[in-house]
Scaffold this motif. Structure first.
Motif, PDB file in Angstrom:
ATOM      1  N   ARG A   9       0.803  -1.071   0.122  1.00  0.00           N
ATOM      2  CA  ARG A   9       0.082   0.025  -0.142  1.00  0.00           C
ATOM      3  C   ARG A   9       0.993   1.162  -0.195  1.00  0.00           C
ATOM      4  NH1 ARG A   9      -2.705  -3.045   3.748  1.00  0.00           N
ATOM      5  NH2 ARG A   9      -2.189  -1.902   5.337  1.00  0.00           N
ATOM      6  N   LYS A  10       2.021   1.407   0.602  1.00  0.00           N
ATOM      7  CA  LYS A  10       2.845   2.401   0.561  1.00  0.00           C
ATOM      8  C   LYS A  10       3.535   2.614  -0.710  1.00  0.00           C
ATOM      9  CE  LYS A  10       4.638   2.052   5.399  1.00  0.00           C
ATOM     10  NZ  LYS A  10       5.903   1.497   6.193  1.00  0.00           N
ATOM     11  N   LYS A  11       3.833   1.417  -1.246  1.00  0.00           N
ATOM     12  CA  LYS A  11       4.367   1.474  -2.744  1.00  0.00           C
ATOM     13  C   LYS A  11       3.274   2.120  -3.808  1.00  0.00           C
ATOM     14  CE  LYS A  11       8.144  -0.764  -1.995  1.00  0.00           C
ATOM     15  NZ  LYS A  11       9.206  -0.105  -1.818  1.00  0.00           N
ATOM     16  N   GLU A  12       1.973   1.852  -3.293  1.00  0.00           N
ATOM     17  CA  GLU A  12       0.680   2.381  -4.329  1.00  0.00           C
ATOM     18  C   GLU A  12       0.619   3.760  -4.098  1.00  0.00           C
ATOM     19  OE1 GLU A  12      -1.146  -2.065  -4.686  1.00  0.00           O
ATOM     20  OE2 GLU A  12      -2.287  -0.511  -3.664  1.00  0.00           O
ATOM     21  N   ALA A  13       0.790   4.149  -2.842  1.00  0.00           N
ATOM     22  CA  ALA A  13       0.402   5.590  -2.677  1.00  0.00           C
ATOM     23  C   ALA A  13       1.261   6.597  -3.260  1.00  0.00           C
ATOM     24  CB  ALA A  13       0.800   5.847  -1.236  1.00  0.00           C
ATOM     25  N   GLY A  14       0.301   7.563  -3.847  1.00  0.00           N
ATOM     26  CA  GLY A  14       1.106   8.586  -4.780  1.00  0.00           C
ATOM     27  C   GLY A  14       1.235   8.326  -6.187  1.00  0.00           C
ATOM     28  N   LEU A  15       1.085   7.169  -6.501  1.00  0.00           N
ATOM     29  CA  LEU A  15       0.981   6.403  -7.928  1.00  0.00           C
ATOM     30  C   LEU A  15      -0.197   6.525  -8.369  1.00  0.00           C
ATOM     31  CD1 LEU A  15       3.166   3.507  -7.753  1.00  0.00           C
ATOM     32  CD2 LEU A  15       4.115   5.681  -8.347  1.00  0.00           C
ATOM     33  N   SER A  16      -0.363   6.757  -9.690  1.00  0.00           N
ATOM     34  CA  SER A  16      -1.650   6.849 -10.485  1.00  0.00           C
ATOM     35  C   SER A  16      -2.178   5.407 -10.448  1.00  0.00           C
ATOM     36  CB  SER A  16      -1.616   7.151 -11.964  1.00  0.00           C
ATOM     37  OG  SER A  16      -0.700   5.923 -12.701  1.00  0.00           O
ATOM     38  N   ALA A  17      -3.689   5.653 -10.734  1.00  0.00           N
ATOM     39  CA  ALA A  17      -4.348   4.169 -10.745  1.00  0.00           C
ATOM     40  C   ALA A  17      -3.862   3.234 -11.633  1.00  0.00           C
ATOM     41  CB  ALA A  17      -5.870   4.449 -10.734  1.00  0.00           C
ATOM     42  N   ASP A  18      -3.304   3.703 -12.684  1.00  0.00           N
ATOM     43  CA  ASP A  18      -2.884   3.106 -13.911  1.00  0.00           C
ATOM     44  C   ASP A  18      -1.368   2.029 -13.672  1.00  0.00           C
ATOM     45  OD1 ASP A  18      -4.881   3.849 -15.401  1.00  0.00           O
ATOM     46  OD2 ASP A  18      -3.519   5.532 -16.544  1.00  0.00           O
ATOM     47  N   THR A  19      -0.639   2.738 -12.572  1.00  0.00           N
ATOM     48  CA  THR A  19       0.601   2.132 -12.513  1.00  0.00           C
ATOM     49  C   THR A  19       0.734   1.728 -11.008  1.00  0.00           C
ATOM     50  OG1 THR A  19       1.426   4.215 -11.644  1.00  0.00           O
ATOM     51  CG2 THR A  19       2.069   3.872 -14.154  1.00  0.00           C
ATOM     52  N   ALA A  20      -0.243   1.944 -10.013  1.00  0.00           N
ATOM     53  CA  ALA A  20      -0.030   1.609  -8.661  1.00  0.00           C
ATOM     54  C   ALA A  20      -0.149  -0.103  -8.541  1.00  0.00           C
ATOM     55  CB  ALA A  20      -1.035   2.232  -7.655  1.00  0.00           C
ATOM     56  N   ALA A  21      -0.997  -0.641  -9.315  1.00  0.00           N
ATOM     57  CA  ALA A  21      -1.184  -1.976  -9.073  1.00  0.00           C
ATOM     58  C   ALA A  21      -0.110  -2.852  -9.684  1.00  0.00           C
ATOM     59  CB  ALA A  21      -2.484  -2.542  -9.670  1.00  0.00           C
ATOM     60  N   SER A  22       0.280  -2.612 -10.686  1.00  0.00           N
ATOM     61  CA  SER A  22       1.449  -3.197 -11.304  1.00  0.00           C
ATOM     62  C   SER A  22       2.918  -3.065 -10.842  1.00  0.00           C
ATOM     63  CB  SER A  22       1.623  -2.940 -12.819  1.00  0.00           C
ATOM     64  OG  SER A  22       1.808  -1.575 -12.979  1.00  0.00           O
ATOM     65  N   SER A  23       2.976  -1.690 -10.446  1.00  0.00           N
ATOM     66  CA  SER A  23       4.118  -1.588  -9.547  1.00  0.00           C
ATOM     67  C   SER A  23       4.342  -2.096  -8.059  1.00  0.00           C
ATOM     68  CB  SER A  23       4.119   0.214  -9.067  1.00  0.00           C
ATOM     69  OG  SER A  23       4.457   0.831 -10.321  1.00  0.00           O
ATOM     70  N   SER A  24       3.231  -2.401  -7.541  1.00  0.00           N
ATOM     71  CA  SER A  24       3.165  -2.985  -6.259  1.00  0.00           C
ATOM     72  C   SER A  24       3.310  -4.348  -6.367  1.00  0.00           C
ATOM     73  CB  SER A  24       1.976  -2.695  -5.175  1.00  0.00           C
ATOM     74  OG  SER A  24       0.672  -3.328  -5.752  1.00  0.00           O
ATOM     75  N   TRP A  25       2.608  -5.095  -7.233  1.00  0.00           N
ATOM     76  CA  TRP A  25       2.761  -6.488  -7.616  1.00  0.00           C
ATOM     77  C   TRP A  25       4.356  -6.857  -8.174  1.00  0.00           C
ATOM     78  CZ3 TRP A  25       1.428 -11.179  -7.086  1.00  0.00           C
ATOM     79  CH2 TRP A  25       2.008 -12.174  -7.832  1.00  0.00           C
ATOM     80  N   LYS A  26       4.772  -5.901  -8.966  1.00  0.00           N
ATOM     81  CA  LYS A  26       6.275  -6.190  -9.260  1.00  0.00           C
ATOM     82  C   LYS A  26       7.035  -6.370  -7.893  1.00  0.00           C
ATOM     83  CE  LYS A  26      10.022  -4.397 -12.384  1.00  0.00           C
ATOM     84  NZ  LYS A  26      10.786  -3.726 -11.915  1.00  0.00           N
ATOM     85  N   TRP A  27       6.988  -5.325  -7.228  1.00  0.00           N
ATOM     86  CA  TRP A  27       7.784  -5.331  -5.727  1.00  0.00           C
ATOM     87  C   TRP A  27       7.391  -6.595  -5.029  1.00  0.00           C
ATOM     88  CZ3 TRP A  27       6.277  -5.850  -0.809  1.00  0.00           C
ATOM     89  CH2 TRP A  27       7.322  -5.751   0.013  1.00  0.00           C
ATOM     90  N   LEU A  28       6.311  -7.011  -5.021  1.00  0.00           N
ATOM     91  CA  LEU A  28       5.898  -8.242  -4.169  1.00  0.00           C
ATOM     92  C   LEU A  28       6.482  -9.335  -4.700  1.00  0.00           C
ATOM     93  CD1 LEU A  28       4.204  -9.691  -1.780  1.00  0.00           C
ATOM     94  CD2 LEU A  28       2.456 -10.139  -3.635  1.00  0.00           C
ATOM     95  N   SER A  29       6.595  -9.569  -6.057  1.00  0.00           N
ATOM     96  CA  SER A  29       7.182 -10.795  -6.571  1.00  0.00           C
ATOM     97  C   SER A  29       8.603 -10.607  -6.618  1.00  0.00           C
ATOM     98  CB  SER A  29       6.803 -10.675  -8.397  1.00  0.00           C
ATOM     99  OG  SER A  29       5.412 -10.633  -8.476  1.00  0.00           O
ATOM    100  N   GLU A  30       9.278  -9.658  -6.710  1.00  0.00           N
ATOM    101  CA  GLU A  30      10.478  -9.528  -6.450  1.00  0.00           C
ATOM    102  C   GLU A  30      10.876  -9.667  -4.859  1.00  0.00           C
ATOM    103  OE1 GLU A  30      11.452  -5.669  -7.998  1.00  0.00           O
ATOM    104  OE2 GLU A  30      11.424  -6.346  -9.883  1.00  0.00           O
ATOM    105  N   HIS A  31      10.250  -9.128  -4.037  1.00  0.00           N
ATOM    106  CA  HIS A  31      10.240  -9.086  -2.758  1.00  0.00           C
ATOM    107  C   HIS A  31      10.381 -10.611  -2.155  1.00  0.00           C
ATOM    108  CE1 HIS A  31      10.277  -8.436   1.710  1.00  0.00           C
ATOM    109  NE2 HIS A  31       9.120  -8.950   1.677  1.00  0.00           N
ATOM    110  N   ILE A  32       9.385 -11.154  -2.727  1.00  0.00           N
ATOM    111  CA  ILE A  32       9.209 -12.960  -2.095  1.00  0.00           C
ATOM    112  C   ILE A  32      10.397 -13.616  -2.821  1.00  0.00           C
ATOM    113  CG2 ILE A  32       7.870 -14.950  -2.883  1.00  0.00           C
ATOM    114  CD1 ILE A  32       5.260 -13.114  -2.306  1.00  0.00           C
ATOM    115  N   GLU A  33      10.806 -13.185  -3.976  1.00  0.00           N
ATOM    116  CA  GLU A  33      11.957 -14.116  -4.704  1.00  0.00           C
ATOM    117  C   GLU A  33      13.292 -13.711  -3.864  1.00  0.00           C
ATOM    118  OE1 GLU A  33      14.275 -16.531  -7.119  1.00  0.00           O
ATOM    119  OE2 GLU A  33      11.930 -16.144  -7.292  1.00  0.00           O
TER     120      GLU A  33
END
Length: 173
Positions: A130-154
């Motif tokens: 949610r912190k990563k999504e804050a301040g980003l446009s709706a178009d990029t928030a979801a894909s950005s936080s998903w990318k972070w999650l995938s990389e974080h878990i890996e």
């Protein structure tokens, strides 16, 4: 005094089941779904499944879910849902495409009680999303936080998202 939402709990033997059309509108809800979410059938059928979307859920999780479903794969994830009266409940969700004669006609969702220890682990991760999504446009928030999650878990766990969430669920059963 401020009103504080309650965590609604239920037996780990209960399966919450729903079915949606291709656009995510509810076409079926079992009695457990109605009882736990505190919505009558008439308030669910034909409505978008996100009627139970809790504001604490990062957009990236739903981005991943739809991306996975569009590739005709099943999705697993921990989800915090909203009840009709503002309370919430945590589930471990399995969402699958409903394929009839080779064509996707909708989606099935089967949800189980999420183990408390797994919820504690995932809440910290979702807060960071949610912190990563804050301040980003709706178009990029979801894909950005998903990318972070995938990389974080890996990087932190050395496994894929699916392996992580399935392992987290099984670890605390």
């Amino acid at each position: 005094m401020p009103v504080v939402a309650k965590n609604i709990t239920f037996s780990d033997k209960i399966l919450i089941v729903s079915k949606t059309d291709l656009r995510g509108n509810i076409t079926y809800a079992n009695r457990h779904f109605m009882r736990i979410s505190n919505f009558p059938e008439t308030a669910l059928l034909g409505k978008p499944h996100n009627i139970i979307r809790h504001a604490d859920m990062p957009r990236g999780v739903y981005y991943a879910m739809w991306k996975t479903l569009k590739s005709r794969q099943e999705f697993f994830g921990f989800v915090k849902n909203l009840t009709s009266d503002g309370d919430y409940y945590w589930v471990f969700a399995n969402v699958t495409p409903d394929v009839v004669n080779g064509k996707v006609e909708g989606f099935f969702s089967v949800r189980r009680k999420a183990p408390e220890a797994a919820v504690k682990a995932i809440e910290a991760i979702y807060a960071e999303m949610r912190k990563k999504e804050a301040g980003l446009s709706a178009d990029t928030a979801a894909s950005s936080s998903w990318k972070w999650l995938s990389e974080h878990i890996e990087s932190q766990h050395g496994v894929s998202y699916d392996e992580f969430v399935l392992g987290l669920y099984e670890q605390y059963l």
